[in-house]
Design an enzyme around this catalytic site. Structure first.
Site, PDB file in Angstrom:
ATOM      1  N   CYS A 179      60.745  30.179 -31.385  1.00  0.00           N
ATOM      2  CA  CYS A 179      59.939  29.926 -32.584  1.00  0.00           C
ATOM      3  C   CYS A 179      59.419  31.259 -33.124  1.00  0.00           C
ATOM      4  CB  CYS A 179      58.783  29.016 -32.165  1.00  0.00           C
ATOM      5  SG  CYS A 179      57.514  28.737 -33.413  1.00  0.00           S
TER       6      CYS A 179
ATOM      7  N   SER B 205      56.510  31.912 -33.696  1.00  0.00           N
ATOM      8  CA  SER B 205      55.285  32.231 -32.954  1.00  0.00           C
ATOM      9  C   SER B 205      55.601  33.032 -31.683  1.00  0.00           C
ATOM     10  CB  SER B 205      54.531  30.961 -32.570  1.00  0.00           C
ATOM     11  OG  SER B 205      54.202  30.221 -33.711  1.00  0.00           O
TER      12      SER B 205
ATOM     13  N   CYS C 195      57.764  21.609 -31.163  1.00  0.00           N
ATOM     14  CA  CYS C 195      57.038  22.461 -32.121  1.00  0.00           C
ATOM     15  C   CYS C 195      57.592  22.373 -33.539  1.00  0.00           C
ATOM     16  CB  CYS C 195      57.008  23.907 -31.629  1.00  0.00           C
ATOM     17  SG  CYS C 195      56.157  25.011 -32.775  1.00  0.00           S
TER      18      CYS C 195
ATOM     19  N   HIS D  73      55.849  36.454 -32.784  1.00  0.00           N
ATOM     20  CA  HIS D  73      54.481  36.966 -33.019  1.00  0.00           C
ATOM     21  C   HIS D  73      53.839  37.398 -31.689  1.00  0.00           C
ATOM     22  CE1 HIS D  73      54.750  35.788 -37.096  1.00  0.00           C
ATOM     23  NE2 HIS D  73      53.910  34.777 -37.145  1.00  0.00           N
TER      24      HIS D  73
ATOM     25  N   HIS E 109      57.329  28.364 -25.858  1.00  0.00           N
ATOM     26  CA  HIS E 109      56.478  27.161 -25.854  1.00  0.00           C
ATOM     27  C   HIS E 109      57.216  25.915 -26.311  1.00  0.00           C
ATOM     28  CE1 HIS E 109      56.235  28.775 -29.942  1.00  0.00           C
ATOM     29  NE2 HIS E 109      56.081  27.532 -30.331  1.00  0.00           N
TER      30      HIS E 109
HETATM   31  P1  NAD Z   1      61.065  32.143 -38.807  1.00  0.00           P
HETATM   32  O1  NAD Z   1      61.099  33.579 -38.466  1.00  0.00           O
HETATM   33  O2  NAD Z   1      62.186  31.246 -38.392  1.00  0.00           O
HETATM   34  O3  NAD Z   1      60.909  31.966 -40.396  1.00  0.00           O
HETATM   35  C1  NAD Z   1      60.175  32.840 -41.218  1.00  0.00           C
HETATM   36  C2  NAD Z   1      60.942  33.001 -42.552  1.00  0.00           C
HETATM   37  O4  NAD Z   1      60.126  33.743 -43.448  1.00  0.00           O
HETATM   38  C3  NAD Z   1      62.261  33.742 -42.413  1.00  0.00           C
HETATM   39  O5  NAD Z   1      63.305  32.997 -43.009  1.00  0.00           O
HETATM   40  C4  NAD Z   1      62.012  35.063 -43.143  1.00  0.00           C
HETATM   41  O6  NAD Z   1      63.178  35.580 -43.780  1.00  0.00           O
HETATM   42  C5  NAD Z   1      60.961  34.642 -44.152  1.00  0.00           C
HETATM   43  N1  NAD Z   1      60.131  35.754 -44.655  1.00  0.00           N
HETATM   44  C6  NAD Z   1      59.639  36.813 -43.960  1.00  0.00           C
HETATM   45  N2  NAD Z   1      58.878  37.575 -44.759  1.00  0.00           N
HETATM   46  C7  NAD Z   1      58.902  37.012 -45.994  1.00  0.00           C
HETATM   47  C8  NAD Z   1      58.303  37.337 -47.250  1.00  0.00           C
HETATM   48  N3  NAD Z   1      57.539  38.417 -47.389  1.00  0.00           N
HETATM   49  N4  NAD Z   1      58.528  36.505 -48.292  1.00  0.00           N
HETATM   50  C9  NAD Z   1      59.314  35.418 -48.169  1.00  0.00           C
HETATM   51  N5  NAD Z   1      59.907  35.056 -47.001  1.00  0.00           N
HETATM   52  C10 NAD Z   1      59.702  35.844 -45.933  1.00  0.00           C
HETATM   53  O7  NAD Z   1      59.696  31.593 -38.203  1.00  0.00           O
HETATM   54  P2  NAD Z   1      59.254  30.070 -38.009  1.00  0.00           P
HETATM   55  O8  NAD Z   1      59.564  29.638 -36.628  1.00  0.00           O
HETATM   56  O9  NAD Z   1      59.754  29.282 -39.147  1.00  0.00           O
HETATM   57  O10 NAD Z   1      57.656  30.236 -38.083  1.00  0.00           O
HETATM   58  C11 NAD Z   1      57.045  30.511 -39.334  1.00  0.00           C
HETATM   59  C12 NAD Z   1      55.550  30.710 -39.169  1.00  0.00           C
HETATM   60  O11 NAD Z   1      54.956  29.478 -38.715  1.00  0.00           O
HETATM   61  C13 NAD Z   1      55.138  31.756 -38.139  1.00  0.00           C
HETATM   62  O12 NAD Z   1      53.998  32.454 -38.625  1.00  0.00           O
HETATM   63  C14 NAD Z   1      54.744  30.932 -36.932  1.00  0.00           C
HETATM   64  O13 NAD Z   1      53.824  31.603 -36.092  1.00  0.00           O
HETATM   65  C15 NAD Z   1      54.111  29.741 -37.603  1.00  0.00           C
HETATM   66  N6  NAD Z   1      53.993  28.525 -36.798  1.00  0.00           N
HETATM   67  C16 NAD Z   1      52.877  27.777 -36.992  1.00  0.00           C
HETATM   68  C17 NAD Z   1      52.740  26.588 -36.315  1.00  0.00           C
HETATM   69  C18 NAD Z   1      51.558  25.713 -36.593  1.00  0.00           C
HETATM   70  O14 NAD Z   1      51.405  24.681 -35.928  1.00  0.00           O
HETATM   71  N7  NAD Z   1      50.699  26.040 -37.547  1.00  0.00           N
HETATM   72  C19 NAD Z   1      53.720  26.181 -35.402  1.00  0.00           C
HETATM   73  C20 NAD Z   1      54.845  26.975 -35.241  1.00  0.00           C
HETATM   74  C21 NAD Z   1      54.982  28.129 -35.956  1.00  0.00           C
HETATM   75 ZN    ZN Z   2      56.189  27.007 -32.195  1.00  0.00          ZN
END
Ligand code: NAD
Ligand code: ZN
Length: 414
Positions: free
Chosen positions: A86, A88, A214, A91, A107
């Site tokens: 993920c 996260s 998740c 991160h 996770h």
């Molecule tokens: P990911 O890396 O698969 O997706 C992120 C996307 O954002 C990518 O496609 C990337 O190209 C794009 N991106 C990066 N910078 C950008 C910008 N400046 N403008 C436009 N697009 C941009 O990650 P993910 O697994 O999809 O997770 C996304 C976010 O969600 C992370 O911050 C993660 O920590 C968070 N998250 C939150 C929860 C929650 O419950 N709130 C759960 C899981 C993940």
């Molecule tokens: Zn997650």
């Protein structure tokens, strides 16, 4: 009812249920599964297995032999079968989510219960389970509130890296290794508190359902459960990775008429369109700020905006893309520590809603098993999110693919 309605009913079940908690969980609580004298074959012994360890921030993962202690009271030892990677987790490795090192990350996991500690009665050895970063203790203020899901016993904000008794169950070369959100799934065996273990249907395909831990509840749930996207509405999704793709699926299932997808990686666009995105925007190729372009495209702003990247600038862009009066902006991405959102304060009175959401606002142990069941009944589909599957020992390749922007979700198989 058309299939979309079934889906929404299935995934919204927990909140719409007039009785709280839902019948299914009350049944599970009243029914003790514990078999005296049969806790497991592996009870009371330490397991040596392979795990991926991050020794420090921004250092490559190294696969090492680790010792996994037996589960203590209220804990479950799980033999992992699969884990997603993920955003996260990335991160965590980069220090964007502050954690303690060395740790075993991961996770988004699925596995089979190997042994249980004293007092555990919701799962037994042999059960198929998911690990969840937000536990459901069923006792704290969040768990007792009909809408709350950010259980007070979570270990994310802040993260101690330790089990609930303040100690770790992992060692490597004599050193204590920290847990990641009390899940740590990049290991052949892990230990998780019972309150962070969701028991799932015996028929679950374990190479797929880890994403139900998740990505799917987070993204899909943000749209269908937290925002409650309405038929005919206009949505914008910032970030078309694993979470953003699941959001798009949720918007589409809810009957959104237009879904604008925003990403700087155009390789994500064809798949996003296949999932339901109607218009793709690459902010780096626009002459104006993306929120201004969204305003012009829609005339009045969107009904629902989702941020699934984790940057303050895209959070502001999502907020400013919303209709001034009734637009709803949901923040799903995790921003770096101590970052602050700077919003134009005057228009706040106009009615726009800003809302954060974790794991789709689902009460995890009650609701996530129901989403898995909905998947088995073909009411919701997680398969389009899985672009790659690799054996656990190829975790480096999996992260290379992730960093190259090639994956939506790569599932590690044990
Ligand atoms: P990911 O890396 O698969 O997706 C992120 C996307 O954002 C990518 O496609 C990337 O190209 C794009 N991106 C990066 N910078 C950008 C910008 N400046 N403008 C436009 N697009 C941009 O990650 P993910 O697994 O999809 O997770 C996304 C976010 O969600 C992370 O911050 C993660 O920590 C968070 N998250 C939150 C929860 C929650 O419950 N709130 C759960 C899981 C993940
Ligand atoms: Zn997650």
């Amino acid at each position: 009812m058309d299939p979309g309605d079934y889906l929404l009913v299935a995934l919204d079940l927990c909140i719409r249920s007039e009785e709280w908690p839902p019948l299914v969980s009350r049944h599970a609580r009243n029914h003790s599964y514990k078999m005296k004298g049969q806790k497991s074959e592996g009870e009371n012994h330490t397991i040596t297995c392979r795990a991926a360890i991050a020794w420090a921030t921004n250092s490559p993962l190294s696969i090492e032999e680790v010792q996994v202690e037996p589960p203590k009271a209220g804990e479950v030892r799980i033999k992992m079968t699969s884990s997603g990677i993920c955003g996260s987790d990335d991160h965590v490795l980069k220090g964007i989510i502050p954690v303690k090192f060395p740790l075993i990350p991961g996770h988004e996991g699925a596995g089979i219960v190997e042994s249980i500690g004293d007092g555990v009665n919701s799962v037994k050895p042999g059960d198929k389970v998911l690990t969840v970063i937000i536990p459901q203790c069923r006792e704290c203020s969040s768990c007792l509130h009909p809408r709350g899901n950010f259980c007070e016993k979570q270990d994310i904000l802040p993260s101690s890296g330790l089990m609930m008794d303040g100690t770790s169950r992992f060692t490597c070369k004599g050193k204590k290794i920290y847990h990641s959100f009390r899940t740590s799934t990049f290991t052949e065996y892990t230990i998780v508190p019972e309150i962070a273990v969701a028991k799932i249907d015996d028929a679950s395909p374990m190479d797929k359902v880890c994403l139900m831990s998740c990505a799917m509840p987070t993204g899909y749930g943000a749209a269908v459960h937290s925002a409650k996207v309405t038929p005919g509405s206009i949505c914008v999704v910032f970030g078309l990775g694993g979470i953003g793709s699941a959001i798009v699926m949720g918007c589409k299932a809810s009957g959104a008429s237009r879904i604008i997808g925003v990403d700087i990686n155009e390789e994500k666009f064809p798949r996003a369109k296949a999932l339901g995105v109607t218009d793709c925007l690459n902010p780096q190729k626009l002459k104006k700020p993306v929120q201004q372009v969204v305003m012009e495209m829609t005339g009045v702003g969107v009904d629902f905006a989702f941020e699934a990247i984790g940057l303050t600038e895209t959070m502001i862009a999502a907020w400013e893309s919303c209709h001034l009066s009734y637009g709803v902006c949901l923040i799903i991405g995790v921003a770096p520590p101590n970052s602050k959102l700077s919003l134009d304060a005057t228009p706040i009175i106009t009615g726009r809603i800003l809302k954060g959401v974790c794991l789709g606002e689902y009460k995890t142990r009650d609701c996530i098993p129901q989403i898995v069941t909905a998947y088995l009944q073909h009411k919701v589909n997680v398969d389009p999110l899985i672009t790659h599957q690799l054996p656990f020992d190829q975790i480096h390749k999996a992260f290379e693919l992730y960093h190259a922007g090639k994956t939506i979700r790569c599932v590690l198989l044990f």
